[in-house]
Enzyme design. Structure first.
Site, PDB file in Angstrom:
ATOM      1  N   CYS A  18       0.845  -1.344   0.001  1.00 26.23           N
ATOM      2  CA  CYS A  18      -0.115   0.029  -0.082  1.00 26.23           C
ATOM      3  C   CYS A  18       0.764   1.104  -0.209  1.00 26.23           C
ATOM      4  O   CYS A  18       2.010   1.081   0.050  1.00 26.23           O
ATOM      5  CB  CYS A  18      -0.893  -0.064   1.039  1.00 26.23           C
ATOM      6  SG  CYS A  18      -0.039   0.276   2.625  1.00 26.23           S
ATOM      7  N   CYS A  21       3.741   1.693   2.607  1.00 24.81           N
ATOM      8  CA  CYS A  21       5.023   0.812   2.242  1.00 24.81           C
ATOM      9  C   CYS A  21       5.820   1.786   1.487  1.00 24.81           C
ATOM     10  O   CYS A  21       6.967   1.958   1.505  1.00 24.81           O
ATOM     11  CB  CYS A  21       4.545  -0.590   1.469  1.00 24.81           C
ATOM     12  SG  CYS A  21       3.442  -1.491   2.616  1.00 24.81           S
ATOM     13  N   ASP A 424       8.372  29.375 -31.186  1.00 25.05           N
ATOM     14  CA  ASP A 424       9.337  29.634 -32.297  1.00 25.05           C
ATOM     15  C   ASP A 424       8.592  29.412 -33.705  1.00 25.05           C
ATOM     16  O   ASP A 424       7.696  29.048 -34.003  1.00 25.05           O
ATOM     17  CB  ASP A 424      10.736  28.732 -32.131  1.00 25.05           C
ATOM     18  CG  ASP A 424      11.853  29.090 -33.339  1.00 25.05           C
ATOM     19  OD1 ASP A 424      12.066  30.152 -33.455  1.00 25.05           O
ATOM     20  OD2 ASP A 424      12.135  28.083 -33.982  1.00 25.05           O
ATOM     21  N   ASP A 634      12.007  24.168 -31.410  1.00 27.02           N
ATOM     22  CA  ASP A 634      12.908  22.835 -32.016  1.00 27.02           C
ATOM     23  C   ASP A 634      14.455  23.035 -32.307  1.00 27.02           C
ATOM     24  O   ASP A 634      15.152  22.269 -32.692  1.00 27.02           O
ATOM     25  CB  ASP A 634      12.323  22.425 -33.175  1.00 27.02           C
ATOM     26  CG  ASP A 634      12.655  23.146 -34.536  1.00 27.02           C
ATOM     27  OD1 ASP A 634      13.000  24.530 -34.175  1.00 27.02           O
ATOM     28  OD2 ASP A 634      12.952  22.643 -35.575  1.00 27.02           O
ATOM     29  N   ASP A 638      16.684  27.800 -29.342  1.00 24.25           N
ATOM     30  CA  ASP A 638      15.533  27.737 -28.334  1.00 24.25           C
ATOM     31  C   ASP A 638      15.731  27.177 -27.167  1.00 24.25           C
ATOM     32  O   ASP A 638      14.884  27.467 -25.991  1.00 24.25           O
ATOM     33  CB  ASP A 638      14.316  26.864 -29.129  1.00 24.25           C
ATOM     34  CG  ASP A 638      13.847  27.500 -30.507  1.00 24.25           C
ATOM     35  OD1 ASP A 638      13.704  28.693 -30.387  1.00 24.25           O
ATOM     36  OD2 ASP A 638      13.357  26.735 -31.327  1.00 24.25           O
TER      37      ASP A 638
END
Length: 734
Positions: A18, A21, A424, A634, A638
């Protein structure tokens, strides 16, 4: 201690039942010097970052074992063994369940008959009930005693403590009544045996459901080919992929999967990279291009040099990102963790108070005991512990299948709250590569005089214009030259070999093509030569890069070149606007091009001629307005802005630097974030409301321990099943 000096390790854990634990293991690991650990109950994993000069992996494992659980280093190589071990344990548990069910069924049947017939005498002799219930209590239920003992030894309680304490009380009371031959007292062997059987059934169903949450990781791992065809002493030999090293030369035939990451050194083909990027269109591959493990080669033969093998392939990196994301915690989980940490002690006190109150007020020891047992049995923190991690595991796994990589749960949660998305232009909104958009023969503009330089009549075809320009540009490496040549080849034009080619930096080039003196240059250059160029001005205002074509001192016309908008960009911007997210474009390009792209994409706010460092400043300025800001890009330029944003998105086709700086990949992550957070909130609501209603009902004597056990078992199953509904999520295609 810097991040670069830390190492990470994934530990496969055993024995957790559970949330308490998981919390106890996490707490003990984090007490070690230089250790940052996150434990995932659903995945049964611990993701640990540690300082190797302060602690080693052996000590990490020893700490987990001392806490009362098992641990082993988990890697891609051990995953199959771990799965086999889990399958073996599952089948052993299933066998025990059927034995428990067979022993419990007569007890339940007797209880059902007595309830239906209104009888009070036992159908089964009590000594037989004792014989049936005892193996269930102490053999089948031994796991709860072991788990409870380990929990108490570690200084905390867990679900096993509650189950062991509650069922033992019911069994022990019934044992005393049976041995003492107290016929006027009822026995509760059916309650203790049924609770253990139902809890075990719940654990089995939970294990089956949790196994499905890791299906995405297994599917990604299966993409990796097992063999590669490499060159050895002039011969092609099939070898295991695991034996490849960087620099090995391998061959990929048509239709085969690429074994490792590499660089094409010979051949031409296309590759289906949809399993990595989500992009359905094939990607052209030629000498110098990169290829990635598990992508499918098209119809050509490729000879490649290995650059990334083993854990250094892009696929392996994606698997690591998904595993780390599945093991991370969302901020919304903090409340559940706090509740789980104090849950067992509080429930134990409530059960004790229930027993004392009922015995004192009602005077019925039996009823007081039954109600206390019901409180212990129904109160289970499993549902709380599973509410968040199961949803995150399914959500991140489903995202990975669609090319949406989520680095961590914090990013997943924050993405839902975004108000501004900075994007961008090049490579994010646009394709990231120039293409010819316009081929316009020159005409004499209105108001031109005879002194204007000669121009070709408007009826002149654009075929000659493009053919001459492409022939002259064949030897150039400039991106605009490549676009012109690509367009001519796509149109099926036959190109001639140019002679005496001369380049004038920043202005253009000239040479001879089929005996004609051809010049290519910028609009500024032709205007300096005295030509009128109204059409070129119109193209420039539309955001095109313009190349003028002159042959034998006659202006033939203009070629407009642009980085085209991605087919999905306008729809994506519209979808984001519908979600209440403002899109802002930042680009280093000129104002004319930026305005044209922004208009086409449907973006109202943009900034042009922004330097890379200024992009990060612009993001911080937007954050200063008190709004949560995301950044999508990308390229390497950036990366600073991606790192500055609250949540960053890297396009799947982006550079490695952008991918490393980003938290999330691809814009569909916002949709996935909202779907996943919705499931987390539903799960937490069900988990909390279940205990808020169930415990008082049990304390008031309105729940039989058997019904309480069934409800407790099904609560965990319902939470996991609700999370599995996320498998229906798909990227929005509109």
């Amino acid at each position: 201690m810097t991040d670069s000096s830390r190492e990470t390790v994934e530990l496969a854990l055993g024995g957790m039942t559970c949330a308490t634990c998981a919390g106890r293991i996490e707490k003990q690991l984090n007490k070690l010097p230089g250790v940052e650990a996150v434990v995932n109950l659903a995945a049964e994993r611990a993701h640990v970052r540690y300082a190797p000069d302060e602690v080693d992996v052996g000590r990490l494992i020893a700490t987990v074992v001392k806490t009362g659980f098992t641990a082993a280093v988990s890697t891609a190589d051990t995953r199959a063994d771990e799965k086999a071990e889990k399958v073996a344990i599952y089948h052993d548990e299933l066998r025990r369940f059927w034995i428990a069910a067979a022993l419990t069924l007569p007890l339940v049947a007797q209880m059902a008959f007595m309830f239906g017939a209104g009888a009070h005498d036992d159908m089964l002799p009590r000594w037989l009930q004792l014989l049936l219930a005892t193996p269930v209590q102490f053999w089948i239920g031994w796991r709860f005693y072991v788990g409870g003992f380990n929990a108490l030894r570690g200084g905390a309680g867990n679900m096993d403590v509650l189950v062991a304490l509650g069922t033992t009380m019911a069994w022990a009371y019934s044992f005393v009544v049976t041995v003492a031959n107290l016929h006027h007292q009822h026995v509760y062997f059916e309650a203790s045996a049924t609770v253990i059987t139902l809890v075990l059934l719940g654990k089995i169903l939970e294990a089956r459901a949790k196994a499905k949450t890791s299906a995405a990781i297994e599917a990604l791992a299966k993409l990796q080919p097992q063999t590669a065809r490499i060159e050895r002493d002039g011969q092609l030999v099939d070898v295991a992929v695991a034996t490849l090293i960087p620099g090995d030369v391998f061959v990929v035939r048509a239709g085969e999967a690429v074994p490792v990451d590499g660089e094409v050194i010979e051949g031409a083909s296309s590759a289906n990279e949809s399993m990595l990027t989500g992009e359905s269109l094939p990607v052209t591959k030629a000498a110098g291009d990169r290829v990635f493990a598990a992508t499918i080669n098209g119809d050509g033969l490729l000879r490649c040099r290995a650059t990334g093998v083993g854990s250094h392939t892009l696929l392996a990196g994606i698997i690591r990102l998904v595993e780390e994301a599945q093991g991370s915690k969302a901020p919304v989980q903090r409340l559940a963790d706090k509740v789980a940490a104090i849950f067992v002690p509080v429930v134990t006190v409530i059960a004790l108070l229930t027993f004392v109150a009922w015995w004192a007020l009602d005077g019925d020891f039996t009823q007081a005991l039954v109600n206390a047992v019901a409180v212990l049995v129904i109160a289970c923190p499993c549902a709380l512990g599973l509410a968040t991690p199961t949803a995150i595991m399914v959500g991140t796994g489903q995202g990975a299948r669609a090319g949406v990589l989520i680095r961590n749960a914090v990013a997943l949660e924050l993405a839902e709250k975004l108000k501004v998305l900075v994007v961008d232009k090049t490579g994010t909104l646009t394709e990231g590569r120039p293409v010819v958009t316009d081929v316009i023969p020159a005409t004499v503009g209105a108001g031109d005089t005879a002194s204007a330089r000669d121009t070709v009549p408007g009826t002149a075809g654009d075929i000659i214009l493009l053919q001459l320009a492409a022939s002259l540009e064949q030897g150039s490496t400039h991106p605009l030259a490549a676009a012109i040549v690509a367009r001519a080849k796509a149109d099926g034009l036959a190109l001639s070999t140019p002679q005496n080619v001369l380049t004038s930096a920043g202005r253009g080039l000239q040479g001879e093509v089929d005996g004609r003196r051809v010049q290519l240059g910028s609009v500024t250059w032709i205007k300096e030569q005295g030509w009128s160029a109204p059409q070129a001005d119109e193209l420039a205002q539309a955001g095109r890069s313009v190349v003028a074509v002159v042959a034998d001192e006659i202006l033939l016309g203009f070629i407009g070149i642009a980085d085209p908008l991605r087919a999905s960009s306008a729809a994506a911007v519209m979808r984001l606007n519908r979600l209440g997210i403002e899109v802002v474009m930042l680009t280093g390009d000129n104002a004319g091009t930026a305005q044209a792209v922004a208009h086409e994409a449907g973006i109202e706010h943009f900034e042009a001629e922004v330097l890379p460092g200024d992009k990060a400043a612009a993001v911080n300025k937007l954050k200063g307005a008190g709004r949560l800001v995301g950044m999508a890009g990308d390229g390497i330029n950036d990366a600073p802005a991606l790192a500055a944003a609250d949540v960053s998105f890297a396009m799947a086709a982006g550079s490695d630097v952008a991918m490393q700086a980003a938290d999330v990949t691809v814009a569909d992550a916002i949709s996935l974030s909202r779907a996943t957070l919705s499931k987390i909130r539903q799960n937490l609501f069900f988990a909390f409301i279940y205990n808020v209603l169930g415990i008082p009902l049990a304390a008031l004597g309105m729940l039989n321990p058997v019904i309480a056990g069934a409800a407790m078992a099904m609560s965990s199953v319902s939470v996991v099943s609700n999370s599995l509904l996320l498998r229906n999520w798909k990227p929005d295609k509109d």
